[in-house]
Design a protein around this motif. Structure first.
Motif, PDB file in Angstrom:
ATOM      1  N   ASP A  77       0.903  -1.447  -0.262  1.00 43.52           N
ATOM      2  CA  ASP A  77       0.338  -0.098  -0.343  1.00 43.52           C
ATOM      3  C   ASP A  77       0.499   1.168  -0.073  1.00 43.52           C
ATOM      4  O   ASP A  77       0.468   2.022  -1.005  1.00 43.52           O
ATOM      5  N   GLY A  78       2.203   1.590   0.609  1.00 45.20           N
ATOM      6  CA  GLY A  78       2.856   2.208   0.965  1.00 45.20           C
ATOM      7  C   GLY A  78       3.504   2.631  -0.207  1.00 45.20           C
ATOM      8  O   GLY A  78       3.213   3.752  -0.678  1.00 45.20           O
ATOM      9  N   LYS A 119       2.318   1.658  -3.515  1.00 44.25           N
ATOM     10  CA  LYS A 119       1.114   2.510  -3.922  1.00 44.25           C
ATOM     11  C   LYS A 119       1.053   3.502  -4.497  1.00 44.25           C
ATOM     12  O   LYS A 119       1.388   4.516  -4.824  1.00 44.25           O
ATOM     13  N   GLU A 120       1.731   3.867  -3.303  1.00 43.61           N
ATOM     14  CA  GLU A 120       0.417   5.459  -2.445  1.00 43.61           C
ATOM     15  C   GLU A 120       1.627   6.161  -3.234  1.00 43.61           C
ATOM     16  O   GLU A 120       1.468   6.897  -3.960  1.00 43.61           O
ATOM     17  N   CYS A 121       3.099   5.961  -3.586  1.00 39.33           N
ATOM     18  CA  CYS A 121       4.304   6.838  -3.707  1.00 39.33           C
ATOM     19  C   CYS A 121       4.181   7.247  -5.174  1.00 39.33           C
ATOM     20  O   CYS A 121       4.870   7.972  -5.664  1.00 39.33           O
ATOM     21  N   GLU A 172       1.289   9.063  -6.744  1.00 37.77           N
ATOM     22  CA  GLU A 172       2.146  10.573  -5.903  1.00 37.77           C
ATOM     23  C   GLU A 172       3.232  10.791  -7.517  1.00 37.77           C
ATOM     24  O   GLU A 172       3.191  11.847  -8.340  1.00 37.77           O
TER      25      GLU A 172
END
Length: 386
Positions: free
Chosen positions: A223-224, A226-228, A231
């Protein structure tokens, strides 16, 4: 009076004020187009002001008046390069290097143009010579690392970026490239503090976000990661590396429709930069698309003909598939592009770089003995992949 104006214009150039120099020099050249000092200075000003067509005109005039002038050849080469006339630019810069190689600038320009033309092996040779003369010149060190990277010698490139980082700890190019190289070698624990440092130096830089996303990906923080990468894509919708990673991340959570969407977007952006192929190629094995992976590697070799990196991956893949003649040919291409054979001993962890003799060749399926510890090195496993 004319001499004073020219001296004042040179001072303006040293202070980064090319337009002031142009205003001062143009009237002199209009009155006397055979004043070599004025022509050279004006040509330099045009180059600095990014006016290459005007620069070429006055520098060619200067070249006719004063033959074999290093500065004229160097700046004429830069102007021609800016106009996309790479072959002519290379001739001029080589001549400048022949006339005077006592300053790092001429080495830098020569290597940059060889790098631009995908001639990495030749660039490497000049860089080795240049760094013997200017061992702490950061730009030369950075170019050396980038060239080693294109030749697929990641361990050597990592060492060079480490040196640059030690000399300039907050230089974003150094810390980001250093961290990136550690990550693509899966040296995640070593990379972590440098990824953190990159995000402190410039948290808004897309490179820092890609590094953090890759670190999270390698440590299974899906999840982390994917978030990066989301962005990054928000900041740069055409970033192949981020799009490719998002294709893999969404595939891992079973969302094949979104995964295919990201993959198609990444594939649509190919061709802007030879290095963009790496971002896409690394996705295919993780998506179980091995035929596409080999196809992508082959196309990468065509897009960046002087690079050994894709040939190394191809050789490894052909060897896994039992296509030994294909693998042998791919390794031979690696050796020819690098000019050396890189062997790693997995017992004592040493690396040897043996000069490659194109006449004798090198048998990739003949085991060798480590010169350091005497251990038998099984081949082709001993041919370092990075």
């Amino acid at each position: 009076m004319t001499e004073e104006i020219i001296n004042s214009a040179m001072q303006a150039l040293e202070e980064g004020r090319p337009h002031d120099a142009i205003v001062a020099l143009e009237p002199i050249v209009e009155d006397d187009d055979e004043n070599p000092d004025a022509l050279v200075c004006l040509g330099m000003a045009y180059v600095q002001a990014e006016m290459p067509e005007k620069a070429v005109k006055v520098l060619e005039q200067a070249d006719e008046l004063i033959e074999q002038h290093c500065v004229v050849e160097l700046f004429l080469g830069r102007a021609l390069w800016a106009l996309g006339k790479l072959d002519h630019a290379e001739d001029c810069i080589r001549e400048a290097h022949r006339l005077d190689s006592s300053e790092p600038e001429v080495w830098l320009d020569l290597v940059r143009i060889l790098y631009k033309k995908n001639q990495y092996r030749e660039a490497l040779g000049y860089l080795k010579q240049a760094l013997e003369l200017f061992p702490d010149e950061l730009e030369l060190m950075g170019l050396y690392a980038l060239t080693l990277y294109r030749l697929g010698d990641f361990t050597a490139a990592t060492e060079e970026w480490a040196k640059v980082h030690r000399l300039s700890p907050n230089l974003m190019a150094a810390v980001s490239n250093y961290a990136y190289l550690l990550l693509i070698q899966h040296r995640t624990f070593e990379a972590a503090p440098f990824v953190g440092h990159a995000n402190i130096v410039d948290p808004d830089d897309y490179r820092a976000k890609i590094l953090l996303g890759e670190l999270r990906f390698q440590t299974s923080e899906i999840d982390g990661a994917k978030e990066c990468f989301i962005e990054v894509v928000g900041q740069d919708p055409k970033n192949i590396e981020a799009l490719s990673r998002l294709a893999v991340l969404t595939h891992l959570v079973g969302d094949s429709q979104i995964s295919n969407h990201y993959l198609a977007r990444a594939e649509a952006e190919l061709g802007r930069d030879p290095e963009s192929w790496r971002g896409l190629c690394q996705a295919y094995p993780l998506l179980g698309m091995m035929e596409k992976y080999v196809e992508c590697l082959v196309r990468w070799t065509e897009a960046d003909p002087g690079a050994a990196a894709p040939w190394i991956l191809l050789a490894h893949e052909y060897d896994k598939e039992g296509k030994l003649e294909y693998a042998r040919k791919a390794w031979r291409t690696v050796f020819e592009l690098r000019g050396y054979v890189k062997i790693r001993c997995y017992q004592c962890k040493t690396e040897a770089r043996l000069p490659y003799d194109e006449i004798k060749g090198f048998d990739v399926y003949q085991d060798v003995v480590c010169d350091e510890c005497g251990s038998k090195i099984n081949m082709p496993a001993g041919l370092a992949l990075n």
